[in-house]
Design a protein around this motif. Sequence first.
Motif, PDB file in Angstrom:
ATOM      1  N   ALA A  62      34.605  13.960 -11.447  1.00 14.07           N
ATOM      2  CA  ALA A  62      35.243  15.317 -10.832  1.00 14.07           C
ATOM      3  C   ALA A  62      34.265  15.329 -10.137  1.00 14.07           C
ATOM      4  N   GLN A  63      33.177  16.168 -10.088  1.00 13.56           N
ATOM      5  CA  GLN A  63      32.063  16.111  -8.647  1.00 13.56           C
ATOM      6  C   GLN A  63      32.200  15.237  -7.452  1.00 13.56           C
TER       7      GLN A  63
ATOM      8  N   ALA B 255      35.393  16.999  -5.880  1.00 10.35           N
ATOM      9  CA  ALA B 255      34.904  18.206  -5.491  1.00 10.35           C
ATOM     10  C   ALA B 255      34.112  18.760  -4.501  1.00 10.35           C
TER      11      ALA B 255
ATOM     12  N   GLY C  50      34.839  27.525 -11.524  1.00  8.84           N
ATOM     13  CA  GLY C  50      35.579  27.232 -13.280  1.00  8.84           C
ATOM     14  C   GLY C  50      33.940  28.082 -13.882  1.00  8.84           C
TER      15      GLY C  50
ATOM     16  N   VAL D 278      30.460  22.897 -17.250  1.00  9.70           N
ATOM     17  CA  VAL D 278      31.151  22.864 -15.900  1.00  9.70           C
ATOM     18  C   VAL D 278      30.210  22.140 -15.185  1.00  9.70           C
TER      19      VAL D 278
ATOM     20  N   LYS E 218      28.644  23.380 -12.220  1.00  9.09           N
ATOM     21  CA  LYS E 218      28.956  24.351 -10.656  1.00  9.09           C
ATOM     22  C   LYS E 218      27.634  23.900 -10.033  1.00  9.09           C
TER      23      LYS E 218
ATOM     24  N   LEU F  36      27.053  20.499  -8.777  1.00 11.22           N
ATOM     25  CA  LEU F  36      27.351  20.122  -7.935  1.00 11.22           C
ATOM     26  C   LEU F  36      27.276  21.130  -6.793  1.00 11.22           C
TER      27      LEU F  36
ATOM     28  N   LEU G 228      36.759  23.343 -10.987  1.00  9.41           N
ATOM     29  CA  LEU G 228      35.921  22.369 -12.784  1.00  9.41           C
ATOM     30  C   LEU G 228      36.216  23.348 -13.887  1.00  9.41           C
TER      31      LEU G 228
ATOM     32  N   ALA H 121      39.531  20.133 -10.693  1.00  9.74           N
ATOM     33  CA  ALA H 121      38.808  18.357 -11.133  1.00  9.74           C
ATOM     34  C   ALA H 121      38.903  18.312 -12.959  1.00  9.74           C
ATOM     35  N   ARG H 122      38.616  17.613 -13.245  1.00 10.50           N
ATOM     36  CA  ARG H 122      38.744  17.195 -14.825  1.00 10.50           C
ATOM     37  C   ARG H 122      38.018  15.736 -14.581  1.00 10.50           C
TER      38      ARG H 122
END
Length: 737
Positions: free
Chosen positions: A325-326, A329, A343, A347, A349, A352, A475, A736-737
Amino acid sequence: MPETLHASVDRIRFHNPESGWTVLVALREDTREAVTIVGAFPEVQEGEPIVAVGEWRQDRKYGRQFNADSISIVMPTSEEGVERYLAAGHVKGIRAGLAKKLVARFGKDLLRVIDEEPNRLREVPGLGAKTLEKITGSWNEQRGVRNLLVFLAQHGLGGGRAFRIHKHYGDNAIAAIRENPYRLSHEVRGIGFKTADAIARGLGYDLSSPFRLLAGLRHVVESAREGGHCGIPEDDAIADTMKLLGVSEELVRLAIDSAMRMRVVVAEELAGRRVLFEPALHAAESRIAEKLIALSAEAPPWRDLDLEEAVANAEAHTAISLDRAQRDAIAVAMTSKAAVITGGPGVGKTTLVNALVAVLQSAELEVLLAAPTGRAAKRLAESTNMPAVTIHRLLEMSSDSGHFQRDEENPLECDVVIVDEASMVDVPLLDAVLRAMPREAAIVLVGDADQLPSIGPGQVLHDILASARVPSVRLTEIHRQAAGSDIIANAHRINRGEHPRFGMPGSASDMFLFKTAEPELAVRRVVELVTERIPRQFGLKSLRDVQVLAPMRNGTAGVNVLNRELQRALNPLERHQSRVERPNDVFFAPGDKVMQIENNYDKNVFNGDVGVLASVDVGKEMFTVDFGAELIVDYTFDEADQLTLAYATTIHKSQGSEYPAVVVVLMPQHSIMLRRNLLYTAVTRGRKLVVVVGDTSAVGTAVRTGHGGERWTRLEQCLRTAGRPPGRPTARSTTAR
């Protein structure tokens, strides 16, 4: 019966420029007795002769004081008054020693001599041609100010405001005010509509004067900013203006027509209603939309970068392991010159952003990091191990003018700007950032769109995401290290409109509820938690680690009462001989927890910075605050209004900050403020512990009410309707999951 007191200002103990509340010591003209004068009135300067109108009162704590309803500045008439006035430095070239010699030679006639026969000053031994030139130049410069002071004193104004007015209009100030006193309210900083209206009424202006109607309408439209709006529905503006001015609807509608012709307001249809906008905010929202759409359509300068290789190198260099997911992103953020990452808590952030910075730096790109507040900037710097500053410092705001020195003519030197805590960024601030970006640069906005919106006008992060015109990624997957936290789980429950689940006393939970429907009992419970239970059970320090939050400042369970009671429990004033006085019987003493409530670039402290008052020197009227990280800042007593007690603060004020533990007070009396995003923001301020004190019905009200408080803004509409270049996608939004 009001009494008139003739005196000269000896020293200013306190002055709040917003409320006008002043405490000063003055020397009576008749007895030379030092007296304390208090009241809400314009600023005055040390050495100025004044006439105060009011009455004597006996204060239980401070003794006999003169409570002034008004203060006027006058030119001194006695020899001692003339000497004190000149010795205070009001005329360049004259210091205390020379003032004494001049008064000895010319007596109380000195000011007339300076004005009409300045060459006679050479009769004083030692006064040379250069000094005379300096004196006469300064005196002539002040001639208009002095005349203006006398004119304004008749209307209850004086001091610094007169100098600001004279600086703006020059020697034509009085003529300009007589022609249209209402221009003061929008042309001179620090003078509002009510002050201008009072001057106008004193000059005989009619209630239905076109100048008054236009200024009143303008005041109503601009006041919408205070609620976070960029505009106000026309029917609301009409009702508010009628109430403010006491005039008919017909006259207000005529004023609206006139204001639109003059571009004092701009009207636009929004959500089925005609809305009046302040032109500056209307233009700023248009510029933001145009810039973001243009950036979204352009290929970034790193278009030739091998993203997979760059991400792998970033992981190796930073020891960060990104999940799918990241990675997705980052791919979204790297395909456009404008992107949004949002997000909730837990999650990833921060992870990321760290990886994104590493990827950008691997391409040898210059990255600038910024956040809306000092505390948020410090957190960003700590998490990325890179310099991060407030947006105001990034744009090099001038402490004198308040204007940003970085703009289209003097852009930032960078390839990418990353702005954290973007939910706190208002319309003027984002507009300023975009205007200061170099033509080739890109921007990434990072924030939690479900938190409270900015205090200032607009809801830019919400509107950008709602428009679906700017590439964005949300996210949603809670990472393993955060999954065991009840704080994180409950924050997401609240965001979904579900009631949070609180731990039982003695459990391993990190979020608890102490039930009470009585405000007074809630305050006592908060004091007990902060001073005893949390330190004992969790090993946290009351002053350093625990922050109390409440929705409102006033009320029996508001921030003001909580601060008073926590100060009494943690740092009783009786312990201290030296302390700093503020209005409304508020004091600071060594050991008090305080918060900076405005940006001060000279001192390198910013709105939201929290420290501990370290020392007070009553003799020098100075005190120091330790903000940590080896930052110890000196303040004068008259700068005390830049600070407030910080044992408790509003939830709004806590945005951008995190604390080891937070105690959140929620009571039915807070119902007007209870919203889902308010509770969500409060809960997400705590890293290790969250304790809610209050009524379960208040918690339920907050969860059920949704975000509420929608704002009148047009950014989403501007983004949706902005032109799309043919043949090119302009945005991509991903969850994004």
